[in-house]
Design an enzyme around this catalytic site. Structure first.
Site, short mmCIF file in Angstrom:
data_model
loop_
_atom_site.label_atom_id
_atom_site.label_comp_id
_atom_site.label_asym_id
_atom_site.label_seq_id
_atom_site.Cartn_x
_atom_site.Cartn_y
_atom_site.Cartn_z
CG ASP A 44 93.36 41.28 39.60
OD1 ASP A 44 92.51 41.00 40.46
OD2 ASP A 44 93.06 41.62 38.43
CG ASP A 83 92.91 37.19 39.68
OD1 ASP A 83 92.07 36.38 39.26
OD2 ASP A 83 92.70 37.95 40.65
CE LYS A 111 89.75 35.23 40.50
NZ LYS A 111 89.55 36.64 40.09
CD GLU A 180 84.18 40.76 43.18
OE1 GLU A 180 85.06 40.17 42.51
OE2 GLU A 180 84.41 41.77 43.86
O1 KIV Z 1 91.62 39.53 43.05
C1 KIV Z 1 90.90 39.01 43.92
O2 KIV Z 1 91.22 38.96 45.11
C2 KIV Z 1 89.63 38.44 43.48
C3 KIV Z 1 88.64 38.10 44.56
C4 KIV Z 1 87.92 39.32 44.98
C5 KIV Z 1 87.72 37.03 44.11
O3 KIV Z 1 89.39 38.30 42.32
#
Ligand code: KIV
Length: 264
Positions: A44, A83, A111, A180
């Site tokens: 995201d 995500d 995720k 993270e």
């Molecule tokens: O959204 C994204 O790109 C992420 C990464 C920073 C792990 O969650």
């Protein structure tokens, strides 16, 4: 090259590292597939790098499904993770609805960002046959609660909460963890505490895998780069060459170096 699957990445634990880059469209999913990285994340972060917002909060399930479909079209070899956007993991019902949309668009792992309170959501996704990666530490969807993009897990309370969350997610049936912006020592402790693969970004060198946002890695980000970013693009590279250079640096324990990592 054979397509990477989740079981394969889980079997790498303690044996070999793997790498992931973000991708948001068919072209870059193709280039990731041509490289040595094994996984793409439809992050995201697209809210910031594609849509120009200053956070990931405005991103919707429809946005994520659109970009996941595009990535699935261009991808041949990588495992695709997508995500669940802001608020979509706030209830079990919303998580199941969002995960269905993203899995049907081509995601193979979903995720979700949060903390120990995600246990019922992880259990429900697991029961529904959805592979889950839980993003802990600095969770950008919670930026307004954190008061900025700050390193997490530095004080004892936050360190203990991160370790407890990792344990709870493992027991709830998560398939992967992502950490993270936490101190390297905490990331090492989490990685050793769980049989799940732990992917790191700004989490030091000892996680099982590393992920970077594609625009950062390729030197396309016009803004100030975060400490944990390294540009891997060199003159004459295809994107696949740069992705493979990132992969090699991770496998050879050259990235992340101390200057890309955080102390407690
Ligand atoms: O959204 C994204 O790109 C992420 C990464 C920073 C792990 O969650």
């Amino acid at each position: 090259m054979k397509r990477t699957n989740l079981a394969q990445l889980r079997s790498y634990k303690g044996q070999q590292k793997f790498t992931c880059v973000t991708a948001y469209d068919a072209t870059f999913a193709h280039w990731a597939s041509e490289s040595e990285v094994q996984m793409v994340l439809v992050g995201d972060s697209l809210g910031m790098v594609l849509q120009g917002h200053d956070s990931t909060v405005p991103v919707t399930v429809d946005d994520m499904a659109y970009h996941t479909r595009s990535v699935a079209k261009g991808n041949q070899n990588c495992l695709i993770m997508s995500d669940l956007p802001f608020m979509q993991a706030a209830t079990v019902e919303r998580a199941l609805t969002g995960a269905q949309a993203l899995m049907q668009a081509g995601a193979e792992v979903i995720k979700i960002e949060g903390d120990e309170r995600l246990v019922p959501v992880v259990q429900a996704l697991n029961a529904a046959g959805v592979p889950v990666c839980v993003h802990l530490g600095l969770t950008p969807q919670f930026v307004h609660r954190f008061g900025g993009y700050r390193v997490q897990g530095r004080d004892e309370t936050s360190r203990a909460a991160t370790l407890a969350a990792a344990q709870a997610m493992t027991e709830a049936g998560a398939d992967m963890l992502l950490l993270e912006c936490v101190p390297s020592e905490l990331a090492r402790a989490v990685t050793h505490s769980t049989p799940l693969p732990v992917i790191g970004i700004g989490a030091g060198p000892d996680t099982d895998a590393q992920v970077l946002v594609m625009h950062d890695l390729l030197g396309l980000n016009p803004h100030k780069l975060a400490r944990f970013v390294k540009v891997f693009a060199a003159s004459g590279d295809t994107p696949a060459d740069s992705f493979s250079r990132f992969h090699q640096a991770v496998c050879n324990h050259e990235f992340p170096a101390p200057e890309h990592s955080f102390d407690a």
